[in-house]
Motif scaffolding. Sequence first.
Motif, mmCIF file in Angstrom:
data_model
loop_
_atom_site.group_PDB
_atom_site.id
_atom_site.type_symbol
_atom_site.label_atom_id
_atom_site.label_comp_id
_atom_site.label_asym_id
_atom_site.label_seq_id
_atom_site.Cartn_x
_atom_site.Cartn_y
_atom_site.Cartn_z
ATOM 1 N N GLN A 1 30.703 -22.113 39.795
ATOM 2 C CA GLN A 1 30.119 -22.235 41.116
ATOM 3 C C GLN A 1 28.864 -23.098 41.141
ATOM 4 O O GLN A 1 28.329 -23.362 42.200
ATOM 5 N N PHE A 2 28.382 -23.524 40.001
ATOM 6 C CA PHE A 2 27.076 -24.171 39.985
ATOM 7 C C PHE A 2 27.126 -25.659 39.672
ATOM 8 O O PHE A 2 26.120 -26.322 39.689
ATOM 9 N N GLY A 3 28.290 -26.207 39.380
ATOM 10 C CA GLY A 3 28.414 -27.641 39.213
ATOM 11 C C GLY A 3 27.759 -28.190 37.966
ATOM 12 O O GLY A 3 27.496 -29.383 37.866
ATOM 13 N N ILE A 4 27.466 -27.358 36.987
ATOM 14 C CA ILE A 4 26.881 -27.863 35.745
ATOM 15 C C ILE A 4 27.973 -28.462 34.874
ATOM 16 O O ILE A 4 27.761 -29.433 34.162
ATOM 17 N N GLY A 5 29.196 -27.892 34.953
ATOM 18 C CA GLY A 5 30.368 -28.467 34.313
ATOM 19 C C GLY A 5 30.225 -28.659 32.827
ATOM 20 O O GLY A 5 29.756 -27.783 32.113
ATOM 21 N N LEU A 6 30.614 -29.863 32.378
ATOM 22 C CA LEU A 6 30.657 -30.135 30.947
ATOM 23 C C LEU A 6 29.277 -30.347 30.337
ATOM 24 O O LEU A 6 29.160 -30.469 29.119
ATOM 25 N N LEU A 7 28.256 -30.394 31.178
ATOM 26 C CA LEU A 7 26.912 -30.619 30.639
ATOM 27 C C LEU A 7 26.556 -29.579 29.578
ATOM 28 O O LEU A 7 25.934 -29.902 28.560
ATOM 29 N N ALA A 8 26.985 -28.319 29.805
ATOM 30 C CA ALA A 8 26.654 -27.265 28.851
ATOM 31 C C ALA A 8 27.263 -27.526 27.487
ATOM 32 O O ALA A 8 26.764 -27.034 26.471
ATOM 33 N N CYS A 9 28.345 -28.297 27.440
ATOM 34 C CA CYS A 9 28.975 -28.559 26.149
ATOM 35 C C CYS A 9 28.099 -29.429 25.259
ATOM 36 O O CYS A 9 28.281 -29.456 24.030
ATOM 37 N N PHE A 10 27.158 -30.172 25.840
ATOM 38 C CA PHE A 10 26.247 -30.969 25.024
ATOM 39 C C PHE A 10 25.293 -30.089 24.217
ATOM 40 O O PHE A 10 24.559 -30.587 23.365
ATOM 41 N N VAL A 11 25.296 -28.778 24.486
ATOM 42 C CA VAL A 11 24.496 -27.863 23.673
ATOM 43 C C VAL A 11 24.970 -27.899 22.224
ATOM 44 O O VAL A 11 24.186 -27.705 21.296
ATOM 45 N N VAL A 12 26.272 -28.176 22.015
ATOM 46 C CA VAL A 12 26.797 -28.242 20.647
ATOM 47 C C VAL A 12 27.427 -29.595 20.328
ATOM 48 O O VAL A 12 27.699 -29.890 19.156
ATOM 49 N N ALA A 13 27.700 -30.417 21.344
ATOM 50 C CA ALA A 13 28.494 -31.633 21.131
ATOM 51 C C ALA A 13 27.629 -32.874 20.989
ATOM 52 O O ALA A 13 26.606 -33.024 21.662
ATOM 53 N N ARG A 14 28.066 -33.767 20.092
ATOM 54 C CA ARG A 14 27.472 -35.095 19.981
ATOM 55 C C ARG A 14 28.142 -36.050 20.960
ATOM 56 O O ARG A 14 27.501 -36.920 21.538
ATOM 57 N N GLN A 15 29.448 -35.866 21.138
ATOM 58 C CA GLN A 15 30.221 -36.734 22.010
ATOM 59 C C GLN A 15 31.282 -35.906 22.724
ATOM 60 O O GLN A 15 31.872 -34.992 22.148
ATOM 61 N N ILE A 16 31.513 -36.225 23.988
ATOM 62 C CA ILE A 16 32.548 -35.572 24.777
ATOM 63 C C ILE A 16 33.483 -36.646 25.324
ATOM 64 O O ILE A 16 33.035 -37.615 25.949
ATOM 65 N N ARG A 17 34.781 -36.474 25.069
ATOM 66 C CA ARG A 17 35.790 -37.413 25.586
ATOM 67 C C ARG A 17 36.723 -36.642 26.519
ATOM 68 O O ARG A 17 37.311 -35.637 26.127
ATOM 69 N N VAL A 18 36.834 -37.118 27.744
ATOM 70 C CA VAL A 18 37.701 -36.506 28.741
ATOM 71 C C VAL A 18 38.766 -37.526 29.138
ATOM 72 O O VAL A 18 38.434 -38.644 29.543
ATOM 73 N N VAL A 19 40.024 -37.124 29.010
ATOM 74 C CA VAL A 19 41.142 -37.938 29.492
ATOM 75 C C VAL A 19 41.859 -37.108 30.547
ATOM 76 O O VAL A 19 42.277 -35.980 30.279
ATOM 77 N N SER A 20 41.987 -37.687 31.759
ATOM 78 C CA SER A 20 42.522 -36.897 32.865
ATOM 79 C C SER A 20 43.464 -37.729 33.717
ATOM 80 O O SER A 20 43.282 -38.949 33.875
ATOM 81 N N ARG A 21 44.479 -37.027 34.257
ATOM 82 C CA ARG A 21 45.404 -37.667 35.190
ATOM 83 C C ARG A 21 45.551 -36.762 36.403
ATOM 84 O O ARG A 21 45.796 -35.563 36.271
ATOM 85 N N SER A 22 45.419 -37.333 37.580
ATOM 86 C CA SER A 22 45.394 -36.561 38.816
ATOM 87 C C SER A 22 46.790 -36.130 39.228
ATOM 88 O O SER A 22 47.733 -36.944 39.246
ATOM 89 N N ALA A 23 46.933 -34.839 39.586
ATOM 90 C CA ALA A 23 48.194 -34.332 40.127
ATOM 91 C C ALA A 23 48.341 -34.689 41.593
ATOM 92 O O ALA A 23 49.457 -34.739 42.113
#
Length: 660
Positions: free
Chosen positions: A153-175
């Motif tokens: 509900q807060f829109g922070i999203g993947l930002l929290a993953c940078f707490v442990v991640a050096r790099q984040i790769r997202v591959v997405s395809r829209s339904a």
Amino acid sequence: MNLHSPESAATEPGAHAAPGSAPTEPGAHAAPGSAPTEPGAHAAPGSAGVPSVNSFQVDLRGLVDLLSHHLYSSPRVYVRELLQNAVDAVTARLAHDPGAPQRIRLTATGDAVVMQDSGIGLTSDEVHTLLATIGRSSKRDGLENARQEFLGQFGIGLLACFVVARQIRVVSRSARRPDEPPVEWLATDDGSYTVRTLPHDAHPEPGTTVRLEPRPGAEEWARPDRVLELARDFGSLLPHDVTFTGPDATDRPVTERPAAWDRPHPTPTARRVALAGHCSRVFGFSPLDSIDLDLPVAGVRGVAYVLPAATSPAHRAVHRVYLKGMLLTDRADNLLPDWAFFVRVVLDTDTLRPTASRENLYDDETLAAVREALGVRIRQWLAELAAGDPDRLASFLAVHHLGVKSMARHDADLFALMLPWLPFETTDGQVTLDEFVRAHPHVHFTRTVEEFRQVSPIAAAHGLGVVNGGYTYDADLIALLPRIRQDVTVSELDAGAVTAQLDPVEPRQELALAGFLATARTRLDSLGCDVALRAFQPVTVPALFLDDRQARHERDRAAAEEGADSLWTDILGALRGSAPRARLVLNHNNPLVRRIAVITDADLTGTAVESLYGQALLMAQRPLRPADTSLLNRAFLGLLEWATHPVAGPRADTSEEGDK
């Protein structure tokens, strides 16, 4: 607040501005003469006096440090964020296409953590808008009709993953736009990101794949066993099936539905055994009993486990709360009324609001209503035990009578229901008030345990019914008694009431001892204590020290007056009232008192009376004032002096005639 791309706006997908229009991507500049609207934009030449419009810039590393040290309690929350995004994406796709597949797979190899889902996916424009803008959420834009089903509900999203991640790769395809090619968003913890389109076969089905590479020092959070443990802890009750795959390529279930309290069992006993096992795994104890918390109106379903041992009401209980199947917290301390400290709760809710960190419950009107509903359910469970299972109720009260007494103070109906079961310390022993009032329709009670212990032997011997109100909540409950039993009266025990129950000494004998009593009263007058002579049982008690609350207040006032300056002496003197004084009741049945009463030496008589006063104070466990301590020392030394240097001649008349 945007994360800045190293690419120019003109090279990013969908980033081209129409001729003469204001640019819309980070780093773009306004067309000549237009008002700049983006970060880093400047006023056009010649526009003197026109302020430039700028946006805040974000230091991603600083923000991640803020999250990890001040918002989130542990880096472990990154697994929750991955699960949450995947579940919300699948939920959103089902709203768009109810027949869509529901696949969520979490993979950990030690070098990377990967989350795959068959959810709604993202277009190129949505990747820019949603993944690179802090605080922005798809659940605010275009999916409001399904918002109540979302976890995030807060829109922070993947930002929290940078707490442990050096790099984040997202591959997405829209339904929603399956004809568009998949898009890749690649971000690093220095705050930069790139976006590019991929061939169709790079992600042939709608959905999203997120890959995290741990940064140095955070590798332990990417260990396969640790990731599986966290996934099961957070996601065991999620509404969509989640599987985990480790280095051995074996699929393991993460979700475990239905919840323990919803599973069918052949008998009530089998269900209690199963719930006891669940409690042991979750809380580490085998419960005394379990209470179903099925409250659809309040939007909660779960179970409360009764602690097998007594605990302090001051101890802050913590509970385990799931929000729409996702573990919100295992340390919720504001879920139940304070009096319900004897249970531990695990439940799932879809009505309560999480805090910004999604690690506790937001304390608002909704939580207050749920708290009240849960309290009503626990009271109802007690009523059911009283009506249909007295043995289980007796077992519960043997451990947790204090919690029930706390509830009953504010609920006369519950008190009436529990009256035949709640134990109290009385002059008739450890009995219920229901039993006690049958023998004593007028109930006396003491405010302190010490006062009760002093008077209870004497009161019991003379048929005076006294209840010990010195324990937590007992005085409040005793005062409530006349409201539920019209034939009962209640009063606080005072020195006069006790003295009135004791047998008076024959007037002839009391007159013969007038000199002794006068000496005793003179010696104790400065201590704020009167002297009375009575005959009472047990005979082994030589003297009884009695006072009540008013007498204690007067003694405290007098002590404060002695040590105050002139101004406060006048003020405290004006507060002097007609409160009764403390009373030393001498037992004429006691042989020692009778011998002291006929001593002819006035000094020795006074010393002996002071000794009786000190002994009675100690027996009553009253706090000693400096004057009391001085008196005890003086009396002790005086008796030693008399014993080692006795006065010549007869000191006392110990004949039977002396008692007459």
